[in-house]
Design a protein around this motif. Structure first.
Motif, PDB file in Angstrom:
ATOM      1  N   MET A 155       0.858  -1.164   0.000  1.00 43.55           N
ATOM      2  CA  MET A 155       0.000   0.000   0.000  1.00 43.55           C
ATOM      3  C   MET A 155       0.906   1.229   0.000  1.00 43.55           C
ATOM      4  O   MET A 155       1.920   1.259   0.685  1.00 43.55           O
ATOM      5  N   THR A 156       0.499   2.230  -0.771  1.00 40.11           N
ATOM      6  CA  THR A 156       1.218   3.502  -0.790  1.00 40.11           C
ATOM      7  C   THR A 156       0.290   4.600  -0.296  1.00 40.11           C
ATOM      8  O   THR A 156      -0.849   4.690  -0.743  1.00 40.11           O
ATOM      9  N   VAL A 157       0.786   5.417   0.638  1.00 37.67           N
ATOM     10  CA  VAL A 157       0.023   6.527   1.191  1.00 37.67           C
ATOM     11  C   VAL A 157       0.704   7.826   0.782  1.00 37.67           C
ATOM     12  O   VAL A 157       1.874   8.036   1.099  1.00 37.67           O
ATOM     13  N   ASN A 158      -0.040   8.663   0.071  1.00 31.04           N
ATOM     14  CA  ASN A 158       0.420  10.010  -0.253  1.00 31.04           C
ATOM     15  C   ASN A 158      -0.310  10.927   0.722  1.00 31.04           C
ATOM     16  O   ASN A 158      -1.512  11.124   0.608  1.00 31.04           O
ATOM     17  N   ALA A 159       0.414  11.465   1.685  1.00 27.62           N
ATOM     18  CA  ALA A 159      -0.212  12.182   2.800  1.00 27.62           C
ATOM     19  C   ALA A 159      -0.720  13.576   2.441  1.00 27.62           C
ATOM     20  O   ALA A 159      -1.330  14.227   3.275  1.00 27.62           O
ATOM     21  N   GLY A 160      -0.494  14.039   1.239  1.00 26.90           N
ATOM     22  CA  GLY A 160      -1.062  15.332   0.843  1.00 26.90           C
ATOM     23  C   GLY A 160      -0.056  16.457   0.897  1.00 26.90           C
ATOM     24  O   GLY A 160       1.052  16.348   0.394  1.00 26.90           O
ATOM     25  N   VAL A 161      -0.456  17.538   1.563  1.00 26.34           N
ATOM     26  CA  VAL A 161       0.324  18.773   1.527  1.00 26.34           C
ATOM     27  C   VAL A 161       1.738  18.614   2.094  1.00 26.34           C
ATOM     28  O   VAL A 161       2.653  19.302   1.666  1.00 26.34           O
ATOM     29  N   CYS A 162       1.937  17.698   3.018  1.00 23.84           N
ATOM     30  CA  CYS A 162       3.301  17.485   3.551  1.00 23.84           C
ATOM     31  C   CYS A 162       4.200  16.807   2.528  1.00 23.84           C
ATOM     32  O   CYS A 162       5.414  16.809   2.671  1.00 23.84           O
ATOM     33  N   ARG A 163       3.589  16.193   1.518  1.00 25.26           N
ATOM     34  CA  ARG A 163       4.283  15.517   0.424  1.00 25.26           C
ATOM     35  C   ARG A 163       5.051  14.281   0.846  1.00 25.26           C
ATOM     36  O   ARG A 163       5.864  13.759   0.073  1.00 25.26           O
ATOM     37  N   PHE A 164       4.815  13.782   2.036  1.00 27.11           N
ATOM     38  CA  PHE A 164       5.484  12.562   2.470  1.00 27.11           C
ATOM     39  C   PHE A 164       4.769  11.343   1.892  1.00 27.11           C
ATOM     40  O   PHE A 164       3.541  11.254   1.910  1.00 27.11           O
ATOM     41  N   ILE A 165       5.560  10.428   1.386  1.00 29.70           N
ATOM     42  CA  ILE A 165       5.042   9.176   0.845  1.00 29.70           C
ATOM     43  C   ILE A 165       5.425   8.066   1.832  1.00 29.70           C
ATOM     44  O   ILE A 165       6.566   7.999   2.285  1.00 29.70           O
ATOM     45  N   THR A 166       4.463   7.213   2.134  1.00 29.47           N
ATOM     46  CA  THR A 166       4.704   6.077   3.015  1.00 29.47           C
ATOM     47  C   THR A 166       4.274   4.808   2.293  1.00 29.47           C
ATOM     48  O   THR A 166       3.178   4.754   1.733  1.00 29.47           O
ATOM     49  N   LYS A 167       5.132   3.812   2.306  1.00 29.39           N
ATOM     50  CA  LYS A 167       4.813   2.500   1.747  1.00 29.39           C
ATOM     51  C   LYS A 167       4.663   1.525   2.900  1.00 29.39           C
ATOM     52  O   LYS A 167       5.542   1.438   3.770  1.00 29.39           O
ATOM     53  N   ILE A 168       3.535   0.807   2.898  1.00 31.68           N
ATOM     54  CA  ILE A 168       3.207  -0.122   3.986  1.00 31.68           C
ATOM     55  C   ILE A 168       3.021  -1.512   3.403  1.00 31.68           C
ATOM     56  O   ILE A 168       2.260  -1.709   2.454  1.00 31.68           O
ATOM     57  N   HIS A 169       3.703  -2.466   3.983  1.00 33.83           N
ATOM     58  CA  HIS A 169       3.495  -3.878   3.659  1.00 33.83           C
ATOM     59  C   HIS A 169       3.138  -4.565   4.968  1.00 33.83           C
ATOM     60  O   HIS A 169       3.901  -4.482   5.943  1.00 33.83           O
ATOM     61  N   ALA A 170       1.984  -5.191   5.025  1.00 37.20           N
ATOM     62  CA  ALA A 170       1.521  -5.865   6.241  1.00 37.20           C
ATOM     63  C   ALA A 170       1.531  -7.376   6.006  1.00 37.20           C
ATOM     64  O   ALA A 170       1.003  -7.848   4.992  1.00 37.20           O
ATOM     65  N   ILE A 171       2.103  -8.104   6.951  1.00 38.48           N
ATOM     66  CA  ILE A 171       2.216  -9.555   6.840  1.00 38.48           C
ATOM     67  C   ILE A 171       1.517 -10.194   8.031  1.00 38.48           C
ATOM     68  O   ILE A 171       1.919  -9.988   9.186  1.00 38.48           O
ATOM     69  N   GLY A 172       0.459 -10.938   7.754  1.00 41.90           N
ATOM     70  CA  GLY A 172      -0.272 -11.622   8.818  1.00 41.90           C
ATOM     71  C   GLY A 172       0.430 -12.898   9.226  1.00 41.90           C
ATOM     72  O   GLY A 172       1.022 -13.592   8.396  1.00 41.90           O
ATOM     73  N   SER A 173       0.358 -13.219  10.512  1.00 37.01           N
ATOM     74  CA  SER A 173       0.906 -14.477  10.995  1.00 37.01           C
ATOM     75  C   SER A 173       0.047 -15.630  10.474  1.00 37.01           C
ATOM     76  O   SER A 173      -1.070 -15.430   9.986  1.00 37.01           O
ATOM     77  N   ASP A 174       0.547 -16.846  10.582  1.00 36.55           N
ATOM     78  CA  ASP A 174      -0.177 -18.016  10.081  1.00 36.55           C
ATOM     79  C   ASP A 174      -1.547 -18.172  10.717  1.00 36.55           C
ATOM     80  O   ASP A 174      -2.487 -18.621  10.079  1.00 36.55           O
ATOM     81  N   ASP A 175      -1.676 -17.770  11.974  1.00 34.35           N
ATOM     82  CA  ASP A 175      -2.963 -17.899  12.669  1.00 34.35           C
ATOM     83  C   ASP A 175      -3.774 -16.599  12.652  1.00 34.35           C
ATOM     84  O   ASP A 175      -4.817 -16.512  13.280  1.00 34.35           O
ATOM     85  N   TYR A 176      -3.288 -15.599  11.916  1.00 33.85           N
ATOM     86  CA  TYR A 176      -3.950 -14.293  11.772  1.00 33.85           C
ATOM     87  C   TYR A 176      -4.066 -13.516  13.085  1.00 33.85           C
ATOM     88  O   TYR A 176      -4.796 -12.547  13.159  1.00 33.85           O
ATOM     89  N   MET A 177      -3.358 -13.908  14.114  1.00 37.32           N
ATOM     90  CA  MET A 177      -3.471 -13.235  15.405  1.00 37.32           C
ATOM     91  C   MET A 177      -2.570 -12.012  15.519  1.00 37.32           C
ATOM     92  O   MET A 177      -2.779 -11.166  16.379  1.00 37.32           O
ATOM     93  N   SER A 178      -1.571 -11.934  14.657  1.00 31.59           N
ATOM     94  CA  SER A 178      -0.698 -10.765  14.693  1.00 31.59           C
ATOM     95  C   SER A 178      -0.306 -10.367  13.280  1.00 31.59           C
ATOM     96  O   SER A 178      -0.408 -11.164  12.344  1.00 31.59           O
TER      97      SER A 178
END
Length: 101
Positions: free
Chosen positions: A1-24
């Motif tokens: 996922m890419t987040v363009n925060a707007g006027v601050c012009r900061f870009i954030t890239k997020i990669h989320a990885i779920g555990s095998d049991d989806y608990m974390s």
């Protein structure tokens, strides 16, 4: 996922990885924002059920974000929750937008 925060012009890239049991979920976060960088270095694994189901005031992910992200309109905390939902298969990938008319 890419987040363009707007006027601050900061870009954030997020990669989320779920555990095998989806608990974390573990986040891999790259950002131009110094505050998000500090958050990324400190966040560790997140309780996914709390992150996607707890009310904002009880949400441990949101509380953790508030320790590092001083601007309340920052879209990164919301993006982290959405990425978490997708990582544990509780939501489909669908873009979210804010548009000023």
């Amino acid at each position: 996922m890419t987040v363009n925060a707007g006027v601050c012009r900061f870009i954030t890239k997020i990669h989320a990885i779920g555990s095998d049991d989806y608990m974390s979920v573990r986040f891999i976060i790259e950002s131009d924002c110094p505050n998000v960088k500090e958050f990324a270095a400190a966040v560790g694994d997140v309780d996914s059920m709390n992150a996607v189901a707890a009310p904002i005031m009880d949400n441990e992910l949101m509380k953790r974000c508030s320790e590092f992200l001083p601007h309340p309109a920052c879209p990164v905390p919301c993006a982290l929750v959405k990425a978490c939902e997708v990582a544990i298969d509780s939501a489909l990938k669908k873009d979210v937008t804010f548009n000023f008319q």
